[in-house]
Design an enzyme around this catalytic site. Structure first.
Site, PDB file in Angstrom:
ATOM      1  N   ASP A  58      52.648  49.011  28.001  1.00 25.92           N
ATOM      2  CA  ASP A  58      52.488  48.478  29.354  1.00 25.92           C
ATOM      3  C   ASP A  58      51.298  49.212  29.949  1.00 25.92           C
ATOM      4  O   ASP A  58      51.359  50.438  30.168  1.00 25.92           O
ATOM      5  CB  ASP A  58      53.765  48.724  30.176  1.00 25.92           C
ATOM      6  CG  ASP A  58      53.685  48.054  31.549  1.00 25.92           C
ATOM      7  OD1 ASP A  58      52.549  47.890  32.077  1.00 25.92           O
ATOM      8  OD2 ASP A  58      54.735  47.697  32.088  1.00 25.92           O
ATOM      9  N   ASN A  85      40.927  43.714  28.526  1.00 25.69           N
ATOM     10  CA  ASN A  85      41.240  42.315  28.812  1.00 25.69           C
ATOM     11  C   ASN A  85      42.561  42.137  29.553  1.00 25.69           C
ATOM     12  O   ASN A  85      42.686  41.237  30.384  1.00 25.69           O
ATOM     13  CB  ASN A  85      41.272  41.548  27.473  1.00 25.69           C
ATOM     14  CG  ASN A  85      41.960  40.221  27.605  1.00 25.69           C
ATOM     15  OD1 ASN A  85      41.388  39.267  28.105  1.00 25.69           O
ATOM     16  ND2 ASN A  85      43.223  40.140  27.177  1.00 25.69           N
ATOM     17  N   TYR A 151      44.097  39.821  43.994  1.00 26.29           N
ATOM     18  CA  TYR A 151      43.526  39.561  42.668  1.00 26.29           C
ATOM     19  C   TYR A 151      42.002  39.660  42.722  1.00 26.29           C
ATOM     20  O   TYR A 151      41.376  40.326  41.885  1.00 26.29           O
ATOM     21  CB  TYR A 151      43.962  38.177  42.146  1.00 26.29           C
ATOM     22  CG  TYR A 151      43.343  37.855  40.797  1.00 26.29           C
ATOM     23  CD1 TYR A 151      43.717  38.555  39.652  1.00 26.29           C
ATOM     24  CD2 TYR A 151      42.352  36.873  40.672  1.00 26.29           C
ATOM     25  CE1 TYR A 151      43.127  38.285  38.415  1.00 26.29           C
ATOM     26  CE2 TYR A 151      41.764  36.601  39.448  1.00 26.29           C
ATOM     27  CZ  TYR A 151      42.153  37.308  38.315  1.00 26.29           C
ATOM     28  OH  TYR A 151      41.557  37.048  37.101  1.00 26.29           O
ATOM     29  N   THR A 186      44.580  29.200  29.839  1.00 29.99           N
ATOM     30  CA  THR A 186      45.404  30.152  29.071  1.00 29.99           C
ATOM     31  C   THR A 186      46.780  30.171  29.761  1.00 29.99           C
ATOM     32  O   THR A 186      47.087  29.258  30.518  1.00 29.99           O
ATOM     33  CB  THR A 186      44.794  31.569  29.135  1.00 29.99           C
ATOM     34  OG1 THR A 186      44.760  31.969  30.521  1.00 29.99           O
ATOM     35  CG2 THR A 186      43.385  31.621  28.576  1.00 29.99           C
TER      36      THR A 186
HETATM   37  P1  NDP Z   1      46.965  35.330  29.673  1.00 30.60           P
HETATM   38  O1  NDP Z   1      48.092  35.348  30.645  1.00 30.60           O
HETATM   39  O2  NDP Z   1      46.959  34.251  28.648  1.00 30.60           O
HETATM   40  O3  NDP Z   1      46.843  36.746  28.934  1.00 30.60           O
HETATM   41  C1  NDP Z   1      46.983  37.959  29.634  1.00 30.60           C
HETATM   42  C2  NDP Z   1      47.210  39.083  28.645  1.00 30.60           C
HETATM   43  O4  NDP Z   1      47.322  40.305  29.393  1.00 30.60           O
HETATM   44  C3  NDP Z   1      48.498  38.915  27.860  1.00 30.60           C
HETATM   45  O5  NDP Z   1      48.272  39.250  26.516  1.00 30.60           O
HETATM   46  C4  NDP Z   1      49.444  39.920  28.506  1.00 30.60           C
HETATM   47  O6  NDP Z   1      50.355  40.448  27.549  1.00 30.60           O
HETATM   48  C5  NDP Z   1      48.454  41.003  28.941  1.00 30.60           C
HETATM   49  N1  NDP Z   1      49.029  41.851  29.986  1.00 30.60           N
HETATM   50  C6  NDP Z   1      49.336  41.521  31.253  1.00 30.60           C
HETATM   51  N2  NDP Z   1      49.892  42.562  31.876  1.00 30.60           N
HETATM   52  C7  NDP Z   1      49.955  43.582  30.974  1.00 30.60           C
HETATM   53  C8  NDP Z   1      50.455  44.910  31.003  1.00 30.60           C
HETATM   54  N3  NDP Z   1      51.011  45.432  32.105  1.00 30.60           N
HETATM   55  N4  NDP Z   1      50.352  45.668  29.891  1.00 30.60           N
HETATM   56  C9  NDP Z   1      49.808  45.155  28.763  1.00 30.60           C
HETATM   57  N5  NDP Z   1      49.307  43.911  28.665  1.00 30.60           N
HETATM   58  C10 NDP Z   1      49.404  43.125  29.763  1.00 30.60           C
HETATM   59  O7  NDP Z   1      45.642  35.242  30.565  1.00 30.60           O
HETATM   60  P2  NDP Z   1      44.078  35.288  30.179  1.00 30.60           P
HETATM   61  O8  NDP Z   1      43.867  35.386  28.735  1.00 30.60           O
HETATM   62  O9  NDP Z   1      43.454  34.184  30.919  1.00 30.60           O
HETATM   63  O10 NDP Z   1      43.666  36.646  30.898  1.00 30.60           O
HETATM   64  C11 NDP Z   1      42.930  37.679  30.259  1.00 30.60           C
HETATM   65  C12 NDP Z   1      42.001  38.325  31.262  1.00 30.60           C
HETATM   66  O11 NDP Z   1      41.033  37.372  31.690  1.00 30.60           O
HETATM   67  C13 NDP Z   1      42.682  38.829  32.526  1.00 30.60           C
HETATM   68  O12 NDP Z   1      42.118  40.079  32.872  1.00 30.60           O
HETATM   69  C14 NDP Z   1      42.316  37.770  33.570  1.00 30.60           C
HETATM   70  O13 NDP Z   1      42.332  38.280  34.868  1.00 30.60           O
HETATM   71  C15 NDP Z   1      40.936  37.380  33.101  1.00 30.60           C
HETATM   72  N6  NDP Z   1      40.428  36.099  33.554  1.00 30.60           N
HETATM   73  C16 NDP Z   1      41.104  34.934  33.293  1.00 30.60           C
HETATM   74  C17 NDP Z   1      40.585  33.714  33.725  1.00 30.60           C
HETATM   75  C18 NDP Z   1      41.293  32.419  33.527  1.00 30.60           C
HETATM   76  O14 NDP Z   1      40.944  31.423  34.197  1.00 30.60           O
HETATM   77  N7  NDP Z   1      42.272  32.338  32.616  1.00 30.60           N
HETATM   78  C19 NDP Z   1      39.284  33.663  34.421  1.00 30.60           C
HETATM   79  C20 NDP Z   1      38.682  34.943  34.655  1.00 30.60           C
HETATM   80  C21 NDP Z   1      39.219  36.102  34.217  1.00 30.60           C
HETATM   81  P3  NDP Z   1      51.913  40.727  27.794  1.00 30.60           P
HETATM   82  O15 NDP Z   1      52.380  39.811  28.868  1.00 30.60           O
HETATM   83  O16 NDP Z   1      52.531  40.444  26.450  1.00 30.60           O
HETATM   84  O17 NDP Z   1      51.987  42.159  28.149  1.00 30.60           O
HETATM   85  C1  8X3 Z   2      40.708  33.670  37.135  1.00 31.14           C
HETATM   86  C2  8X3 Z   2      39.858  32.612  37.738  1.00 31.14           C
HETATM   87  O1  8X3 Z   2      39.362  31.379  39.905  1.00 31.14           O
HETATM   88  O2  8X3 Z   2      41.679  31.510  39.210  1.00 31.14           O
HETATM   89  O3  8X3 Z   2      40.140  34.924  37.309  1.00 31.14           O
HETATM   90  O4  8X3 Z   2      40.573  33.433  40.088  1.00 31.14           O
HETATM   91  S1  8X3 Z   2      40.396  32.236  39.315  1.00 31.14           S
END
Ligand code: NDP
Ligand code: 8X3
Length: 252
Positions: A58, A85, A151, A186
């Site tokens: 975590d 990430n 956020y 995602t």
């Molecule tokens: P997902 O929800 O698909 O993936 C998020 C990942 O983060 C999961 O593997 C989750 O694993 C992990 N995670 C969350 N909290 C924790 C924690 N406390 N400890 C360990 N792992 C954690 O989302 P995305 O792939 O989209 O997100 C990845 C990154 O990209 C994030 O930082 C997000 O803010 C960023 N992002 C996403 C965008 C989008 O539109 N999707 C746009 C811009 C940025 P688990 O739950 O198993 O712990």
């Molecule tokens: C994720 C993209 O626009 O939902 O960071 O904040 S947005």
């Protein structure tokens, strides 16, 4: 063969990064809370013949992060890249009605988690004499939007941190890259809204980015010659011009 640390590899962008780096023969050092997903990931990628070390972590817990870094098998060192990430958004409420528990989860994961692991990895990269820290920000950190409050602030913090880290690390040969994606389909929105149907609507009637699109760009950044540091990249779907302006809404 190099090694890459990827936080939050159980889903989305982190999972896609694991795939593309393994395909290119990088060993993987990955974490997430859903360890069953990491077990599956390791099975799915075993045909690439790379070493995959995974641990349930975590990212909000510094002790767990330190254990993870200390547990990296010696034969997976040196570590070429750290991809920060793991992250999430919770809710889309105005600040005065937002959940304080949700604030803690976002701040503790998106900011403190990044700080914990980066602090733990830098000494190793310094002693290696090279390394690359790739932080996943967001367009939310460049352009706040209503209800995005906490956020957006967490992602703005990452943007600021990137610049400051570049300065802190200037004499170390360690690169820092900020990746700011727009809309990527995602589990992100499902986590934000805790509602699968609502999440689906976010990506309806337009073509969002895929996790693979982002992983591809991250891989590109990580594989430039050592003297090249891509400092920041903003990656948008063609149909999205800003957080709030996309082609679908113009078609309404
Ligand atoms: P997902 O929800 O698909 O993936 C998020 C990942 O983060 C999961 O593997 C989750 O694993 C992990 N995670 C969350 N909290 C924790 C924690 N406390 N400890 C360990 N792992 C954690 O989302 P995305 O792939 O989209 O997100 C990845 C990154 O990209 C994030 O930082 C997000 O803010 C960023 N992002 C996403 C965008 C989008 O539109 N999707 C746009 C811009 C940025 P688990 O739950 O198993 O712990
Ligand atoms: C994720 C993209 O626009 O939902 O960071 O904040 S947005």
């Amino acid at each position: 063969m190099g090694s890459v640390i990827i936080t939050g590899a159980s889903s989305g962008i982190g999972r896609a990064c694991a795939g593309i780096f393994a395909q290119n023969r990088y060993n993987l050092i990955v974490n997430a809370r859903r360890v069953d997903r990491l077990e599956r990931l390791a099975k799915d990628l075993e045909d690439y013949g790379v070493r995959i070390f995974f641990q349930k972590v975590d990212m909000r817990n510094n002790d767990e992060v330190l254990t993870f870094i200390r547990s990296i098998p010696e034969d997976l060192k040196p570590v070429d890249v750290l991809i920060n990430n793991a992250g999430l958004s919770r809710g889309l409420e105005p600040l005065d009605t937002g959940s304080i528990d949700d604030w803690h989860e976002m701040i503790d994961t998106n900011i403190k988690g990044v700080l914990y692991i980066t602090r733990a990895v830098i000494p190793m990269m310094k002693s290696q004499g090279f390394g690359h820290i790739i932080n996943i920000g967001s367009i939310a950190g460049l352009e706040p939007y209503p209800g995005g409050n906490i956020y957006c602030a967490t992602k703005a913090a990452i943007k600021s941190l990137n610049k400051s880290l570049r300065m802190d690390l200037i004499r170390t040969n360690i690169r820092v890259t900020g990746i700011d994606p727009g809309m990527v389909e995602t589990e992100f929105s499902e986590v934000r809204f805790r509602d699968r149907q609502k999440a689906k609507k976010v990506y309806e009637k337009l073509k969002p980015l895929t996790a693979h699109d982002i992983a591809d760009v991250i891989y590109f950044c990580a594989t430039r010659p050592a003297h090249v540091d891509i400092e920041e990249l903003v990656i948008m779907p063609t149909q999205q011009a800003s957080v709030l302006i996309n082609d679908r809404d113009y078609r309404k």
